[in-house]
Design a protein around this motif. Sequence first.
Motif, short mmCIF file in Angstrom:
data_model
loop_
_atom_site.label_atom_id
_atom_site.label_comp_id
_atom_site.label_asym_id
_atom_site.label_seq_id
_atom_site.Cartn_x
_atom_site.Cartn_y
_atom_site.Cartn_z
N LEU A 277 58.93 56.08 36.73
CA LEU A 277 59.27 56.31 37.70
C LEU A 277 59.43 55.60 38.44
O LEU A 277 60.18 54.82 39.54
N GLU A 278 58.22 54.39 38.63
CA GLU A 278 57.49 53.55 39.71
C GLU A 278 58.70 52.11 39.16
O GLU A 278 59.56 51.73 40.03
N ALA A 279 58.56 52.79 38.16
CA ALA A 279 59.63 51.48 37.59
C ALA A 279 61.10 51.36 37.77
O ALA A 279 61.96 50.29 37.90
N ALA A 280 61.28 52.39 37.65
CA ALA A 280 62.85 53.12 38.32
C ALA A 280 63.11 52.68 39.80
O ALA A 280 64.50 52.81 39.81
N VAL A 281 62.28 53.04 40.50
CA VAL A 281 61.85 53.38 41.97
C VAL A 281 61.68 51.62 42.79
O VAL A 281 62.47 51.80 43.82
N LYS A 282 61.21 51.19 41.84
CA LYS A 282 60.93 50.06 42.87
C LYS A 282 61.61 48.65 43.41
O LYS A 282 61.13 47.86 44.41
N ASP A 283 62.89 48.87 43.01
CA ASP A 283 63.63 47.94 42.95
C ASP A 283 64.93 47.90 43.33
O ASP A 283 65.65 47.26 44.26
N ILE A 284 65.24 49.59 43.50
CA ILE A 284 65.78 49.79 44.34
C ILE A 284 65.00 49.46 46.43
O ILE A 284 64.63 49.87 46.42
N ASP A 285 66.46 48.74 46.70
CA ASP A 285 66.48 48.60 48.43
C ASP A 285 66.38 49.92 49.25
O ASP A 285 66.82 50.82 49.37
N GLY A 286 64.28 49.55 49.86
CA GLY A 286 64.92 50.40 50.84
C GLY A 286 63.40 51.93 50.66
O GLY A 286 62.81 52.57 50.99
N GLN A 294 48.32 55.28 39.46
CA GLN A 294 47.10 54.90 38.24
C GLN A 294 47.01 55.53 37.05
O GLN A 294 45.79 55.61 36.63
N ALA A 295 47.25 56.61 37.76
CA ALA A 295 47.63 58.02 37.20
C ALA A 295 48.83 58.62 36.96
O ALA A 295 49.49 58.01 36.17
N ASN A 296 49.40 59.68 37.72
CA ASN A 296 50.85 60.68 37.57
C ASN A 296 51.15 60.94 38.59
O ASN A 296 51.59 61.80 38.43
N ALA A 297 50.71 60.72 39.79
CA ALA A 297 51.49 60.15 40.98
C ALA A 297 51.52 58.99 41.99
O ALA A 297 51.31 57.48 41.05
N VAL A 298 52.94 58.97 41.83
CA VAL A 298 53.87 57.94 42.86
C VAL A 298 53.87 58.34 44.58
O VAL A 298 54.75 58.90 45.13
N PHE A 299 53.92 57.53 45.13
CA PHE A 299 53.60 57.25 46.53
C PHE A 299 54.50 56.69 46.86
O PHE A 299 54.53 55.59 46.74
N ALA A 300 55.27 57.24 48.16
CA ALA A 300 56.67 56.06 47.93
C ALA A 300 57.00 56.64 49.97
O ALA A 300 57.14 57.65 50.38
N ILE A 301 57.37 55.45 49.91
CA ILE A 301 57.90 55.47 51.74
C ILE A 301 59.50 55.10 51.40
O ILE A 301 60.19 53.56 50.78
N LEU A 302 60.44 55.56 52.14
CA LEU A 302 61.84 55.66 51.49
C LEU A 302 62.34 56.05 52.80
O LEU A 302 61.65 57.28 53.96
N ALA A 331 54.05 65.77 35.22
CA ALA A 331 53.09 66.95 34.63
C ALA A 331 53.76 66.54 33.37
O ALA A 331 53.93 65.43 32.84
N PHE A 332 52.99 66.90 32.26
CA PHE A 332 52.68 67.08 30.93
C PHE A 332 54.31 67.39 30.04
O PHE A 332 54.07 66.79 29.13
N ASP A 333 55.24 68.03 30.37
CA ASP A 333 56.31 68.04 30.80
C ASP A 333 57.36 67.97 30.80
O ASP A 333 58.89 67.86 31.01
N THR A 334 57.42 66.68 31.77
CA THR A 334 58.22 65.94 32.67
C THR A 334 58.87 65.04 31.52
O THR A 334 57.95 64.40 30.56
N THR A 335 60.42 65.21 31.56
CA THR A 335 60.91 63.70 30.93
C THR A 335 61.38 62.69 30.97
O THR A 335 61.04 62.58 32.44
N GLU A 336 61.55 61.96 29.96
CA GLU A 336 62.79 60.50 30.45
C GLU A 336 62.98 60.90 31.13
O GLU A 336 63.52 60.20 32.03
N ALA A 337 64.28 61.65 30.65
CA ALA A 337 65.55 61.97 31.53
C ALA A 337 65.69 62.62 32.47
O ALA A 337 66.30 62.29 33.51
N ASP A 338 64.12 63.54 33.40
CA ASP A 338 63.74 63.94 34.42
C ASP A 338 63.31 62.47 35.28
O ASP A 338 64.04 62.52 36.59
N ILE A 339 63.37 61.75 34.79
CA ILE A 339 62.91 60.27 35.58
C ILE A 339 64.20 60.14 36.21
O ILE A 339 64.26 59.49 36.97
#
Length: 352
Positions: A277-286, A294-302, A331-339
């Motif tokens: 998720l981090e890799a997928a959103v980090k280059d989105i402008d804004g 470092q674990a299973n959480a992503v914190f972002a500002i938009l 979570a354990f059941d988050t899929t690549e398609a979800d991301i």
Amino acid sequence: MTDAVRHHDPAVRGFASDNYAGVHPEVLAAIALANGGHQIAYGGDDYTAHLQEVFRRHFGPRAEAFPVFNGTGANVVSLQALLPRWGAVVCAETAHINVDEGGAPEKMGGIKLLTVPTPDGKLTPELIDRQAWGWGDEHRAQPLAVSITQSTELGTLYTPEEIRAICEHAHERGMLVHVDGSRLANAAASLGVPFREFTTDAGVDVLSFGGTKNGLLLGEAVVVLNPDAVRNITFLRKTSMQLASKMRFVSAQFEALLAGDLWLRSASHANAMAKRLEAAVKDIDGVTVVRPVQANAVFAILPREVSERLQKRYRFYFWNEHTGEVRWMCAFDTTEADIDGFAAAIAEEMAR
Ligand SMILES: Cc1ncc(COP(=O)(O)O)c(C=O)c1O
């Protein structure tokens, strides 16, 4: 067969909490396996007896596990077991025990929390010292324990060395150490080391070990690592309303999680999804990822209006209403398609 009906759409996915996920099928299978016949209630069953051996394999020969219903209960029982009536706990301001337990440690445990602001959810020996003072002064609640969270509420991790330094510092001052390990499996998976390397071997005295966030139906455990540090756990668990009568079903779930590598598979997967998720959103402008993942959480500002539109499509929480920071949990059941679907939705809403 059952008369119950499904009331939800399993295709609806979200990023609000690892608790929004269901139960891992291997855990459900373990519950079914433990069913049938009669077993001694209140922890006298064969599953809870066997569980001790399972926990000892992970945490060493002196470890003893006390299954409970939830994480708040595990924390309240653990801290009461460490402290006298006049005791206080030094913890990060962002600690779950401080911000997300409705005051349960104070209300149910009668324990004063001495909080410290931190940049990343992590205490250090220096930060502990901001509150670790005043021993012997009858006017001050006595700082006799430190509580840290691994992985932290901000998705960050302590290294084994950092935990060892905290334990040494605390013990030198007569304080005991509790770890809120609601996501301990995510931490071990991310660090790539056995549990005991950053708990028992680092000097931790007692641990709240999380199961629910890693695929259990419900269940956490108070794990005593240093039996000399605690008193009266069984009485405290009962009077804190955390004693399960049909404990075999909690213990069987933990066995499913810990006897093999289910804990590691599930936690590694959740962590990997957060990285994706981090890799997928980090280059989105804004969109700015504002904390290390470092674990299973992503914190972002938009932009707030973008988050609000997104929330109509996917559930997630504002972490900080003031700054507009949001938290996305995997979570354990988050899929690549979800991301990928979520990242596409973020890009779409940003572009509108
Ligand atoms: C850091 C932490 N500790 C403990 C808990 C346990 O909470 P609960 O009482 O909801 O099981 C949570 C759940 O969100 C948590 O994030």
